[in-house]
Design an enzyme around this catalytic site. Sequence first.
Site, PDB file in Angstrom:
ATOM      1  CG  ASP A  42     -13.599   6.281  -1.333  1.00 12.01           C
ATOM      2  OD1 ASP A  42     -13.493   6.323  -0.004  1.00 12.01           O
ATOM      3  OD2 ASP A  42     -11.963   6.597  -1.711  1.00 12.01           O
TER       4      ASP A  42
ATOM      5  NE  ARG B 130      -4.246   0.828   1.907  1.00 12.87           N
ATOM      6  CZ  ARG B 130      -5.212   0.928   2.522  1.00 12.87           C
ATOM      7  NH1 ARG B 130      -5.208   1.239   3.824  1.00 12.87           N
ATOM      8  NH2 ARG B 130      -6.176   0.097   1.812  1.00 12.87           N
TER       9      ARG B 130
ATOM     10  NE  ARG C  65     -10.108  -5.174   0.535  1.00 12.41           N
ATOM     11  CZ  ARG C  65      -9.641  -4.112   1.307  1.00 12.41           C
ATOM     12  NH1 ARG C  65      -9.942  -3.013   1.254  1.00 12.41           N
ATOM     13  NH2 ARG C  65      -8.090  -4.152   1.059  1.00 12.41           N
TER      14      ARG C  65
ATOM     15  CG  HIS D  39      -8.410  -0.234  -2.865  1.00  9.38           C
ATOM     16  ND1 HIS D  39      -7.374  -0.571  -2.592  1.00  9.38           N
ATOM     17  CD2 HIS D  39      -9.536   0.073  -1.835  1.00  9.38           C
ATOM     18  CE1 HIS D  39      -7.742  -1.706  -1.180  1.00  9.38           C
ATOM     19  NE2 HIS D  39      -8.660  -0.535  -0.616  1.00  9.38           N
TER      20      HIS D  39
ATOM     21  CB  CYS E 250     -13.577   0.744   0.434  1.00 11.99           C
ATOM     22  SG  CYS E 250     -13.598   3.218   0.624  1.00 11.99           S
TER      23      CYS E 250
ATOM     24  CD  GLN F  31     -13.102  -2.106  -0.682  1.00  9.28           C
ATOM     25  OE1 GLN F  31     -12.353  -1.995   0.427  1.00  9.28           O
ATOM     26  NE2 GLN F  31     -13.804  -2.412   0.043  1.00  9.28           N
TER      27      GLN F  31
HETATM   28  N1  NVA Z   1      -9.622   6.666  -1.570  1.00 14.87           N
HETATM   29  C1  NVA Z   1      -9.654   5.993  -0.161  1.00 14.87           C
HETATM   30  C2  NVA Z   1      -9.941   4.798  -0.180  1.00 14.87           C
HETATM   31  C3  NVA Z   1      -9.651   3.903   1.385  1.00 14.87           C
HETATM   32  C4  NVA Z   1      -9.482   3.044   1.755  1.00 14.87           C
HETATM   33  C5  NVA Z   1      -7.777   6.574   0.531  1.00 14.87           C
HETATM   34  O1  NVA Z   1      -7.449   6.330  -0.616  1.00 14.87           O
HETATM   35  O2  NVA Z   1      -8.119   6.474   1.317  1.00 14.87           O
HETATM   36  N1   CP Z   2     -11.235  -0.095   2.630  1.00 11.95           N
HETATM   37  C1   CP Z   2      -9.546  -0.607   3.179  1.00 11.95           C
HETATM   38  O1   CP Z   2      -8.981  -0.559   2.246  1.00 11.95           O
HETATM   39  O2   CP Z   2      -9.649   0.114   4.207  1.00 11.95           O
HETATM   40  P1   CP Z   2      -7.978   0.170   5.194  1.00 11.95           P
HETATM   41  O3   CP Z   2      -7.575   1.480   4.775  1.00 11.95           O
HETATM   42  O4   CP Z   2      -8.896   0.151   6.567  1.00 11.95           O
HETATM   43  O5   CP Z   2      -7.934  -0.705   4.372  1.00 11.95           O
END
Ligand code: NVA
Ligand code: CP
Length: 300
Positions: free
Chosen positions: A219, A103, A287, A130, A259, A133
């Site tokens: 989101d 990540r 997930r 993502h 998500c 997800q």
């Molecule tokens: N769009 C959000 C998704 C978090 C799971 C982010 O990138 O923070």
């Molecule tokens: N939806 C998602 O990716 O959650 P986290 O940021 O908690 O991993």
Amino acid sequence: MNKDLLRMDNLSKEEILDILNLADQLKYERKHGIDHPLLKGKSLGMIFEKASTRTRVSFEVGMYQLGGHPLFLSSKDLQIGRGEPIQDTARVLSRYLDGIMIRTFSQKGIETLAECSSIPIINGLTDEEHPCQVLADLMTIREKKLILEGLKVAYIGDGNNMCNSLIGMHLSIANPIGYKPPQYYTDKGLELAKENNVSFIMTENPEDAVVDADVIITDVWASMGQEDEAKKRQIAFKGYQVNSDLMKLAKADAIVLHCLPAHREEEITEDVLEANSDVIFEEAENRLHAQKAVLVKLLS
Ligand code: NVA
Ligand code: CP
């Protein structure tokens, strides 16, 4: 199947269905106490440059459930945090591990990591994509609606990683001007819509996007790394809220996905979130199952 899962379009339609079918099977086995040590003796490195609850825990637990060994690697503790090139890190980790889930911020960065690694690289979220997800979302939609084909999905909000990874579906997206997905994705959306005989509609009007939708997805307005823009975005995204008025325009049995984490009373109201909590928390659970399927497909 590609060596890596870096972006949603690394997967063909058939490969997505294969992953979803395996995910359903693994979920069934887990619920019925049937062990599935399909990755016995395998190790997964999990590199995090951003916060996470779901991704971290579901990958870690999933790897244990498959009989393998997950290693949490904070980028702060790795030498990449002190400037060791990603190319060298990739070559070293490829000699210890059987796969890496990462990540991070830059999509380009994980593409470089994948090019320099001989092991599979899985995108656990970048600024652009993502995919894990979206696989869980597709699994949840199929579970709740029993089909995927022909359903109309509406995405309301920021043209971010979630929005980008959904592109390719029968989709309407509503984003404010200045917050639309990058051109690569909008071009891709139009191209795939033609190819798959589905529609891809881009609008600035959430009401237009949700008309007759079966599934509504939203989101956060400010993603990780955009905290400094949060105030400005609260103004730009006013009106891009999934609330009960907006829901009236969708199909009566429409479901809402998020998500998580959610910002209540920003992109979604408390009442809509709670009315859809069984779906949204199933989505979070999925997930685990969807990623286990990805791990089995890529690492075994
Ligand atoms: N769009 C959000 C998704 C978090 C799971 C982010 O990138 O923070
Ligand atoms: N939806 C998602 O990716 O959650 P986290 O940021 O908690 O991993």
